[in-house]
Design a protein around this motif. Structure first.
Motif, PDB file in Angstrom:
ATOM      1  N   GLY A 113      48.537  45.869  -4.510  1.00  0.00           N
ATOM      2  CA  GLY A 113      47.873  46.903  -5.306  1.00  0.00           C
ATOM      3  C   GLY A 113      46.394  47.036  -5.013  1.00  0.00           C
ATOM      4  N   GLY A 114      45.882  46.329  -4.007  1.00  0.00           N
ATOM      5  CA  GLY A 114      44.456  46.325  -3.747  1.00  0.00           C
ATOM      6  C   GLY A 114      44.055  47.094  -2.508  1.00  0.00           C
ATOM      7  N   VAL A 115      42.748  47.261  -2.352  1.00  0.00           N
ATOM      8  CA  VAL A 115      42.150  47.919  -1.192  1.00  0.00           C
ATOM      9  C   VAL A 115      41.248  46.918  -0.493  1.00  0.00           C
ATOM     10  CG1 VAL A 115      40.628  49.784  -0.429  1.00  0.00           C
ATOM     11  CG2 VAL A 115      42.232  50.166  -2.321  1.00  0.00           C
ATOM     12  N   VAL A 116      41.328  46.857   0.821  1.00  0.00           N
ATOM     13  CA  VAL A 116      40.532  45.915   1.596  1.00  0.00           C
ATOM     14  C   VAL A 116      39.079  46.376   1.654  1.00  0.00           C
ATOM     15  CG1 VAL A 116      40.193  44.876   3.879  1.00  0.00           C
ATOM     16  CG2 VAL A 116      42.513  45.194   2.975  1.00  0.00           C
ATOM     17  N   GLU A 117      38.155  45.463   1.333  1.00  0.00           N
ATOM     18  CA  GLU A 117      36.728  45.732   1.421  1.00  0.00           C
ATOM     19  C   GLU A 117      36.275  45.443   2.848  1.00  0.00           C
ATOM     20  OE1 GLU A 117      33.152  46.563   1.561  1.00  0.00           O
ATOM     21  OE2 GLU A 117      34.127  47.036  -0.368  1.00  0.00           O
ATOM     22  N   THR A 118      36.069  46.496   3.633  1.00  0.00           N
ATOM     23  CA  THR A 118      35.788  46.322   5.064  1.00  0.00           C
ATOM     24  C   THR A 118      34.457  45.627   5.320  1.00  0.00           C
ATOM     25  OG1 THR A 118      34.870  48.557   5.158  1.00  0.00           O
ATOM     26  CG2 THR A 118      37.203  48.294   5.720  1.00  0.00           C
ATOM     27  N   GLY A 119      33.490  45.815   4.440  1.00  0.00           N
ATOM     28  CA  GLY A 119      32.214  45.146   4.620  1.00  0.00           C
ATOM     29  C   GLY A 119      32.356  43.639   4.540  1.00  0.00           C
ATOM     30  N   ALA A 120      33.112  43.159   3.575  1.00  0.00           N
ATOM     31  CA  ALA A 120      33.355  41.719   3.444  1.00  0.00           C
ATOM     32  C   ALA A 120      34.142  41.205   4.640  1.00  0.00           C
ATOM     33  CB  ALA A 120      34.115  41.439   2.147  1.00  0.00           C
ATOM     34  N   LEU A 121      35.094  42.010   5.119  1.00  0.00           N
ATOM     35  CA  LEU A 121      35.888  41.617   6.279  1.00  0.00           C
ATOM     36  C   LEU A 121      35.007  41.473   7.521  1.00  0.00           C
ATOM     37  CD1 LEU A 121      38.685  41.077   7.529  1.00  0.00           C
ATOM     38  CD2 LEU A 121      38.939  43.553   7.818  1.00  0.00           C
ATOM     39  N   GLU A 122      34.084  42.389   7.714  1.00  0.00           N
ATOM     40  CA  GLU A 122      33.185  42.325   8.871  1.00  0.00           C
ATOM     41  C   GLU A 122      32.265  41.107   8.799  1.00  0.00           C
ATOM     42  OE1 GLU A 122      31.246  46.079   8.826  1.00  0.00           O
ATOM     43  OE2 GLU A 122      33.019  47.193   9.543  1.00  0.00           O
ATOM     44  N   LEU A 123      31.763  40.792   7.611  1.00  0.00           N
ATOM     45  CA  LEU A 123      30.921  39.602   7.443  1.00  0.00           C
ATOM     46  C   LEU A 123      31.708  38.341   7.756  1.00  0.00           C
ATOM     47  CD1 LEU A 123      28.923  40.478   4.191  1.00  0.00           C
ATOM     48  CD2 LEU A 123      27.989  40.173   6.487  1.00  0.00           C
ATOM     49  N   PHE A 124      32.956  38.302   7.327  1.00  0.00           N
ATOM     50  CA  PHE A 124      33.826  37.157   7.598  1.00  0.00           C
ATOM     51  C   PHE A 124      34.013  36.962   9.102  1.00  0.00           C
ATOM     52  CE2 PHE A 124      38.319  36.080   8.579  1.00  0.00           C
ATOM     53  CZ  PHE A 124      38.317  34.751   8.179  1.00  0.00           C
ATOM     54  N   ALA A 164      43.686  40.201   4.313  1.00  0.00           N
ATOM     55  CA  ALA A 164      43.281  40.878   5.546  1.00  0.00           C
ATOM     56  C   ALA A 164      42.438  39.965   6.427  1.00  0.00           C
ATOM     57  CB  ALA A 164      42.510  42.152   5.214  1.00  0.00           C
ATOM     58  N   MET A 165      41.640  39.112   5.820  1.00  0.00           N
ATOM     59  CA  MET A 165      40.841  38.155   6.592  1.00  0.00           C
ATOM     60  C   MET A 165      41.738  37.194   7.363  1.00  0.00           C
ATOM     61  SD  MET A 165      37.796  37.232   3.880  1.00  0.00           S
ATOM     62  CE  MET A 165      36.511  38.412   3.457  1.00  0.00           C
ATOM     63  N   CYS A 166      42.787  36.737   6.732  1.00  0.00           N
ATOM     64  CA  CYS A 166      43.739  35.854   7.411  1.00  0.00           C
ATOM     65  C   CYS A 166      44.346  36.558   8.618  1.00  0.00           C
ATOM     66  CB  CYS A 166      44.829  35.421   6.445  1.00  0.00           C
ATOM     67  SG  CYS A 166      46.210  34.544   7.224  1.00  0.00           S
ATOM     68  N   ALA A 167      44.805  37.790   8.433  1.00  0.00           N
ATOM     69  CA  ALA A 167      45.429  38.536   9.530  1.00  0.00           C
ATOM     70  C   ALA A 167      44.425  38.837  10.640  1.00  0.00           C
ATOM     71  CB  ALA A 167      46.043  39.829   8.999  1.00  0.00           C
ATOM     72  N   ALA A 168      43.199  39.192  10.266  1.00  0.00           N
ATOM     73  CA  ALA A 168      42.180  39.512  11.266  1.00  0.00           C
ATOM     74  C   ALA A 168      41.806  38.282  12.088  1.00  0.00           C
ATOM     75  CB  ALA A 168      40.944  40.087  10.577  1.00  0.00           C
ATOM     76  N   ALA A 169      41.781  37.118  11.444  1.00  0.00           N
ATOM     77  CA  ALA A 169      41.486  35.884  12.170  1.00  0.00           C
ATOM     78  C   ALA A 169      42.559  35.596  13.210  1.00  0.00           C
ATOM     79  CB  ALA A 169      41.368  34.717  11.190  1.00  0.00           C
ATOM     80  N   VAL A 170      43.808  35.857  12.856  1.00  0.00           N
ATOM     81  CA  VAL A 170      44.900  35.675  13.818  1.00  0.00           C
ATOM     82  C   VAL A 170      44.740  36.644  14.984  1.00  0.00           C
ATOM     83  CG1 VAL A 170      47.392  35.837  14.170  1.00  0.00           C
ATOM     84  CG2 VAL A 170      46.498  34.787  12.083  1.00  0.00           C
ATOM     85  N   ALA A 171      44.424  37.906  14.679  1.00  0.00           N
ATOM     86  CA  ALA A 171      44.253  38.910  15.740  1.00  0.00           C
ATOM     87  C   ALA A 171      43.132  38.509  16.692  1.00  0.00           C
ATOM     88  CB  ALA A 171      43.971  40.273  15.118  1.00  0.00           C
ATOM     89  N   GLN A 172      42.048  37.959  16.162  1.00  0.00           N
ATOM     90  CA  GLN A 172      40.958  37.476  17.003  1.00  0.00           C
ATOM     91  C   GLN A 172      41.449  36.343  17.903  1.00  0.00           C
ATOM     92  OE1 GLN A 172      38.144  39.564  16.967  1.00  0.00           O
ATOM     93  NE2 GLN A 172      36.733  38.124  16.023  1.00  0.00           N
ATOM     94  N   GLY A 173      42.218  35.447  17.323  1.00  0.00           N
ATOM     95  CA  GLY A 173      42.714  34.306  18.083  1.00  0.00           C
ATOM     96  C   GLY A 173      43.665  34.701  19.195  1.00  0.00           C
ATOM     97  N   MET A 174      44.448  35.742  18.981  1.00  0.00           N
ATOM     98  CA  MET A 174      45.422  36.161  19.981  1.00  0.00           C
ATOM     99  C   MET A 174      44.760  36.574  21.294  1.00  0.00           C
ATOM    100  SD  MET A 174      48.575  35.860  18.936  1.00  0.00           S
ATOM    101  CE  MET A 174      49.434  36.998  20.004  1.00  0.00           C
ATOM    102  N   GLU A 175      43.484  36.923  21.238  1.00  0.00           N
ATOM    103  CA  GLU A 175      42.774  37.321  22.449  1.00  0.00           C
ATOM    104  C   GLU A 175      42.634  36.174  23.441  1.00  0.00           C
ATOM    105  OE1 GLU A 175      39.081  39.029  21.299  1.00  0.00           O
ATOM    106  OE2 GLU A 175      39.999  40.643  20.103  1.00  0.00           O
TER     107      GLU A 175
END
Length: 390
Positions: free
Chosen positions: A240-251, A291-302
């Motif tokens: 039910g939530g919306v991802v805060e992209t600013g917080a995601l970018e800082l992470f 979303a931070m968890c998923a983004a960290a995985v995507a970074q790692g896949m590189e």
């Protein structure tokens, strides 16, 4: 620590053939204890046996959480007693049930006991897993391999992750012939890239492994503090939530993500994630942490040498449909729960330490430069046997 002398070890644990090993694991999410039997010679998996789970009681979980990040003191000692007691009870139950299951069935040959990680800082202070393997030997009258990580750290490794050698055996068991990834989403996320075209796990290029970043730990901590729930069951809050992209970018700007693997994390290394979402609603904060968890995985896949054929997800995170959908959107390959290939995602880490126990007892490596950054292949662990010497 109680260590076996060579003659005791030889007589207690057979040096050849397939062994029945019982692995036990309690992860950084602090949910409870997993145990599972694997039939293995330390190289190949020959079969899987029974498994069981014991949840930590709320008071036990609270005491373990209070000891996280500490290296010594009364809280650490109390945590060690809790871990030893909880593992001993479940191991005794499984050993008894296994003995009753069939009179012709060979007894368990060895137990692989990981213990509970309280602190992990391999570059400075080392790594700490509490739990007394020698006490388990005395209570269960069965050889126990434990303290798997210390030798790796002493030789310059990260001490984690340690499951990759088992992941390699799983890929061979599944008869895979193309690179694939195993993604464990427990309290911390870790990724293993496996190239099964190599003959052995220790061959250069066969494995690459590292912690991707925080996974369930910050999500669990947030929903427990705000909602009084142990976890975001089924992703219901995040949905039910919306991802805060600013917080995601800082992470994602954290220096950890720029480091080349192998690399590893402590459970609380990203504790400030909670601060990044502190002003958000419960649902938006939970969605952003997911979303931070998923983004960290995507970074790692590189860092994968080749695009994998599939990413097989294990650990509690695979039960979160919101997280799984975020991974499918973020990654350029199929993402599936590990049950899709017939393996047990709840027990894979316990099974891993059963497999690793046999490797340690037989003098085989359990980590290598590609998995922990250790200078050379090392088989780390203490072997304690009934009647063994100090």
């Amino acid at each position: 620590m109680t260590r076996s002398n060579p003659s005791a070890r030889s007589s207690a644990i057979p040096k050849t053939g397939v062994l029945r090993a019982l692995g036990t694991m309690s992860g950084t999410s602090l949910d409870g204890v997993d145990v599972a039997i694997v039939e293995t010679d330390g190289v190949a998996i020959h079969g899987f046996g029974t498994s069981a789970y014991r949840a930590y009681e709320p008071v036990e979980r609270a005491q373990l959480a209070a000891a996280l990040g500490q290296w010594q003191g009364p809280q650490v000692e109390a945590a060690g007693e809790i871990v030893t007691r909880a593992h001993a009870a479940l191991l005794a139950q499984v050993l008894a049930e296994d003995a009753e299951a069939g009179a012709d069935q060979r007894a368990v040959d060895v137990i692989g006991f990981h213990g509970q990680t309280l602190a992990h800082a391999p570059r400075t202070q080392g790594t700490l897993q509490v739990g007394d393997g020698a006490a388990l030997v005395a209570e269960l009258d069965t050889p126990v391999v434990w303290d798997f990580r210390s030798d790796d750290v002493r030789l310059g490794g990260e001490g984690a992750p340690l499951a990759p050698f088992f992941h390699f055996a799983c890929a061979k068991y599944l008869k895979r012939d193309k690179p694939l990834c195993f993604l464990n989403l427990g309290g911390v996320g870790n990724l293993t890239y496996v190239d099964p075209r190599f003959e052995a796990a220790e061959d250069p290029g066969a494995l690459l492994a590292f912690d991707t970043g925080p996974a369930n730990a910050p999500i669990n901590d947030l929903v427990q503090a705000r909602c009084g729930q142990m976890m975001d069951e089924g992703g219901a809050i995040a949905r039910g939530g919306v991802v805060e992209t600013g917080a995601l970018e800082l992470f994602l700007a954290e220096p950890y993500f720029a480091r080349m693997p192998p690399k590893s994390l402590d459970r609380n290394d990203f504790a400030e994630m909670i601060t990044l979402v502190s002003e958000l609603t419960d649902s938006d904060a939970t969605a952003t942490l997911t979303a931070m968890c998923a983004a960290a995985v995507a970074q790692g896949m590189e860092h994968c040498p080749e695009p994998p054929e599939v990413v097989l997800v294990t650990g509690g995170g695979r039960h979160n449909p919101v997280l799984m959908e975020m991974l499918r959107v973020s990654l350029d390959c199929p993402v599936a729960p590990i049950e899709s290939v017939g393996l047990d995602g709840d027990m894979l880490e316990a099974q891993a330490f059963a497999h690793l126990a046999v490797r340690v007892a037989r003098g085989m490596p359990t980590s290598c430069p590609g998995t922990t950054g250790v200078r050379a292949c090392v088989g780390g662990g203490v072997v304690s046997v009934p009647g063994g010497e100090d």
